[in-house]
Design a protein around this motif. Structure first.
Motif, PDB file in Angstrom:
ATOM      1  N   THR A 111     -13.585  -8.288   2.316  1.00 16.83           N
ATOM      2  CA  THR A 111     -13.341  -7.197   1.832  1.00 16.83           C
ATOM      3  C   THR A 111     -14.370  -6.856   0.482  1.00 16.83           C
ATOM      4  N   ASN A 167       0.264  -7.408  -5.474  1.00 15.03           N
ATOM      5  CA  ASN A 167      -0.875  -7.744  -4.468  1.00 15.03           C
ATOM      6  C   ASN A 167      -1.848  -8.515  -5.187  1.00 15.03           C
ATOM      7  N   HIS A 213      -3.994  -1.254  -7.475  1.00 22.06           N
ATOM      8  CA  HIS A 213      -3.347  -2.038  -6.711  1.00 22.06           C
ATOM      9  C   HIS A 213      -1.850  -2.377  -7.158  1.00 22.06           C
ATOM     10  N   VAL A 236       0.846  -1.404  -0.008  1.00 20.36           N
ATOM     11  CA  VAL A 236      -0.105  -0.002   0.035  1.00 20.36           C
ATOM     12  C   VAL A 236       0.941   1.303  -0.172  1.00 20.36           C
ATOM     13  N   TYR A 251      -8.904   0.005   0.968  1.00 22.45           N
ATOM     14  CA  TYR A 251      -9.057  -1.164   2.110  1.00 22.45           C
ATOM     15  C   TYR A 251      -8.002  -1.816   2.613  1.00 22.45           C
ATOM     16  N   ASN A 252      -7.965  -2.188   3.852  1.00 19.13           N
ATOM     17  CA  ASN A 252      -7.057  -3.235   4.577  1.00 19.13           C
ATOM     18  C   ASN A 252      -7.841  -3.786   5.613  1.00 19.13           C
ATOM     19  N   TRP A 272      -8.015 -12.729   5.933  1.00 21.57           N
ATOM     20  CA  TRP A 272      -7.833 -12.673   4.663  1.00 21.57           C
ATOM     21  C   TRP A 272      -8.397 -13.781   3.928  1.00 21.57           C
ATOM     22  N   SER A 301      -5.564  -8.052  -3.702  1.00 21.74           N
ATOM     23  CA  SER A 301      -6.329  -6.696  -4.014  1.00 21.74           C
ATOM     24  C   SER A 301      -6.628  -7.072  -5.508  1.00 21.74           C
TER      25      SER A 301
END
Length: 182
Positions: free
Chosen positions: A111, A139, A135, A36, A99-100, A106, A142
């Protein structure tokens, strides 16, 4: 206009200073922050500063906002496990999704579920017609979220890290919003 959103498994709500300890579990996690553009929080004080910044922007009824950020909580337990929303990007003149979430959450679809609710809110309550998303190329998680939400690939780019020093290869997308989208 309510700022609490609900999905089958989640409640999305404004974050408050009382969330600092739990928010540090994802905002201070180097693995969560690996791909990020923001810096991981190094202390609870960093989290408190971030929460103060977004808390004053959460009264959407009286002033236009350049950020719409929610905390993601599990409906079943009330556990806060992440955050996300819409952030205004001056360069693009569009809101961008962000978002995170905690690693322990996960790969469960949370998400995507949360962001669908946020995009529906953006279309129905804010009249937003188009949003951006992106992203880091590395990643892949994402990338899956962006694709599941229906974003359309636009271009590869190089995104600067907030520290002003590092850059990372990224993919940029757009999504046309409409009430039929979600």
């Amino acid at each position: 206009m309510t700022n609490i959103l609900e999905t089958d498994r989640l409640i999305l709500r404004p974050l408050t200073l009382a969330d600092a300890d739990i928010a540090y579990k994802w905002t201070g996690d180097l693995e969560v922050a690996e791909h990020v553009s923001w810096l991981p929080h190094h202390s609870i004080d960093d989290v408190i500063e971030w929460l103060k910044e977004i808390e004053w922007k959460s009264d959407w009824s009286s002033i236009p906002s350049d950020n719409y950020i929610w905390g993601f909580t599990l409906k079943e337990t009330g556990e806060l496990f992440g955050s996300g929303g819409l952030i205004w990007e001056n360069d693009w003149q569009l809101f961008q999704v962000g978002y995170n979430i905690m690693k322990s959450c996960w790969n469960r679809g949370y998400t995507t579920e949360a962001m669908k609710a946020i995009l529906r809110f953006a279309a129905l309550n804010l009249g937003i017609k188009k949003v951006a998303g992106g992203h880091a190329k590395e990643n892949l998680a994402s990338a899956k979220v962006i694709q599941k939400l229906g974003f359309v690939y636009d271009r590869d780019d190089i995104t600067p890290h907030i520290d002003g020093i590092r850059l990372f290869d990224s993919r940029e997308y757009y999504l046309e919003l409409g009430i039929h989208c979600f």
